[in-house]
Write a protein that holds these residues in place. Structure first.
Motif, short mmCIF file in Angstrom:
data_model
loop_
_atom_site.label_atom_id
_atom_site.label_comp_id
_atom_site.label_asym_id
_atom_site.label_seq_id
_atom_site.Cartn_x
_atom_site.Cartn_y
_atom_site.Cartn_z
N LEU A 147 40.22 39.65 35.12
CA LEU A 147 41.32 40.32 36.00
C LEU A 147 41.67 41.63 35.24
O LEU A 147 42.12 42.86 35.86
CB LEU A 147 42.47 39.58 36.51
N GLN A 148 41.63 41.55 34.00
CA GLN A 148 42.34 42.68 33.01
C GLN A 148 41.22 43.93 33.13
O GLN A 148 41.53 44.93 33.21
CB GLN A 148 42.59 42.50 31.68
N ARG A 152 31.57 40.80 27.32
CA ARG A 152 32.82 41.18 27.08
C ARG A 152 33.87 39.76 27.02
O ARG A 152 34.86 39.72 26.25
CB ARG A 152 33.30 42.22 27.84
N MET A 153 33.87 39.12 28.00
CA MET A 153 34.53 38.01 28.25
C MET A 153 34.09 36.61 27.30
O MET A 153 34.95 36.17 26.46
CB MET A 153 34.52 37.48 29.50
N ALA A 174 39.13 44.47 35.43
CA ALA A 174 39.37 44.92 36.74
C ALA A 174 40.51 46.03 37.00
O ALA A 174 40.30 47.07 37.49
CB ALA A 174 39.64 43.81 37.96
N GLN A 175 41.63 45.55 36.37
CA GLN A 175 42.85 46.62 36.36
C GLN A 175 42.36 47.84 35.60
O GLN A 175 42.84 48.98 35.92
CB GLN A 175 43.91 45.89 35.84
N ASP A 176 41.71 47.75 34.19
CA ASP A 176 41.22 48.95 33.65
C ASP A 176 40.39 49.70 34.08
O ASP A 176 40.33 50.92 33.94
CB ASP A 176 40.79 48.23 32.21
N HIS A 177 39.50 49.17 35.23
CA HIS A 177 38.31 49.78 35.78
C HIS A 177 38.28 49.68 37.23
O HIS A 177 37.49 49.01 37.80
CB HIS A 177 36.88 49.43 34.94
N PRO A 178 39.35 50.26 37.90
CA PRO A 178 39.59 50.25 39.23
C PRO A 178 38.39 50.89 40.20
O PRO A 178 38.13 50.60 41.39
CB PRO A 178 40.94 50.98 39.41
N ASP A 179 37.76 51.80 39.48
CA ASP A 179 36.84 52.90 40.22
C ASP A 179 35.64 51.84 40.36
O ASP A 179 34.84 52.28 41.32
CB ASP A 179 36.54 53.82 39.52
N MET A 233 38.70 33.41 30.34
CA MET A 233 37.72 34.23 30.98
C MET A 233 38.53 34.95 32.52
O MET A 233 38.07 36.20 32.55
CB MET A 233 36.77 33.55 31.55
N ARG A 234 39.13 34.09 33.46
CA ARG A 234 39.93 34.87 34.49
C ARG A 234 40.75 35.72 34.17
O ARG A 234 40.69 36.70 34.58
CB ARG A 234 40.24 33.81 35.21
#
Length: 209
Positions: free
Chosen positions: A171-172, A102-103, A174-179, A166-167
């Motif tokens: 991080l985005q 994805r990245m 991680a924010q979109d999928h916090p579970d 990429m970083r």
């Protein structure tokens, strides 16, 4: 009982490979049956594809061709190693999985995230249970990665600018999928990071018991 699927993600030089290995060792020490693997790779066919995509000139493949190659490697990896191990109740720890596509392929040359996600849904169709994102300053990570030497430097040769992109993307995610994501500060010493990762992993294992 199905096992637990854990992935490690991060920019090049973030230390994720080291942390994946240390977590596997620590979990084995406390009695868990662990399979440690990597992407691209992890199965015979996927390891052959690894050499194609990680070595050579940066412009060797387009982002679209890379995506097809990585997806082929991932499908073989899933069929031959990951799914059988999970079916046996093992903990599978992989150094990179679909979030890397994805990245890297999704953002390296324009916005191709829709293509990445569509192909993932069609051919892979699963996500890790837990993803550790080892977060690192892109300039520091890039310097570390270039200092390792070896032949698998094709993506590092795209330069630090790609690592910054990429970083931000990781991080985005991680924010979109916090579970699913656990963001770990990778700038600390290796043992401190490893202790943080292990404590978090044990809590996740306990929560799913």
């Amino acid at each position: 009982m199905r096992g637990l699927f854990i992935s490690f993600e991060g920019i090049d030089g973030s230390g994720k490979s080291t942390q994946a290995r240390l977590l596997a060792e620590a979990l084995r020490d406390v009695g868990h049956d662990v399979v440690l693997t990597r992407e691209p790779g992890g199965s015979a066919g996927a390891e052959e594809i690894r050499a194609l995509v990680l070595e050579g000139d940066p412009d060797r493949w387009s982002a679209e061709t890379e995506l097809l190659l990585f997806t082929a490697a991932r499908r073989d990896h899933l069929e031959r190693l990951i799914n059988p191990a999970l079916a046996e109740g093992k903990i599978v720890i992989t150094d990179r999985f679909a979030d890397s596509s994805r990245m890297y392929q999704g953002t390296r040359s324009g916005d191709k995230r829709a293509q990445v996600d569509a192909l993932h849904d069609l051919m892979i169709g699963c996500e890790p249970d837990v993803t550790f994102l080892i977060d690192m300053d892109p300039d520091l990570g890039h310097a570390r990665a270039k200092g390792r030497g070896g032949t698998e430097e094709r993506f590092e040769d795209f330069g630090a600018e790609l690592q910054h992109k990429m970083r931000a993307g990781f991080l985005q995610l991680a924010q979109d999928h916090p579970d699913r994501f656990r963001v770990i500060d990778g700038t600390r010493d290796i043992d401190t990071v490893a202790a943080d990762v292990l404590a978090t992993a044990l809590a996740d294992i306990k929560a799913r018991a």
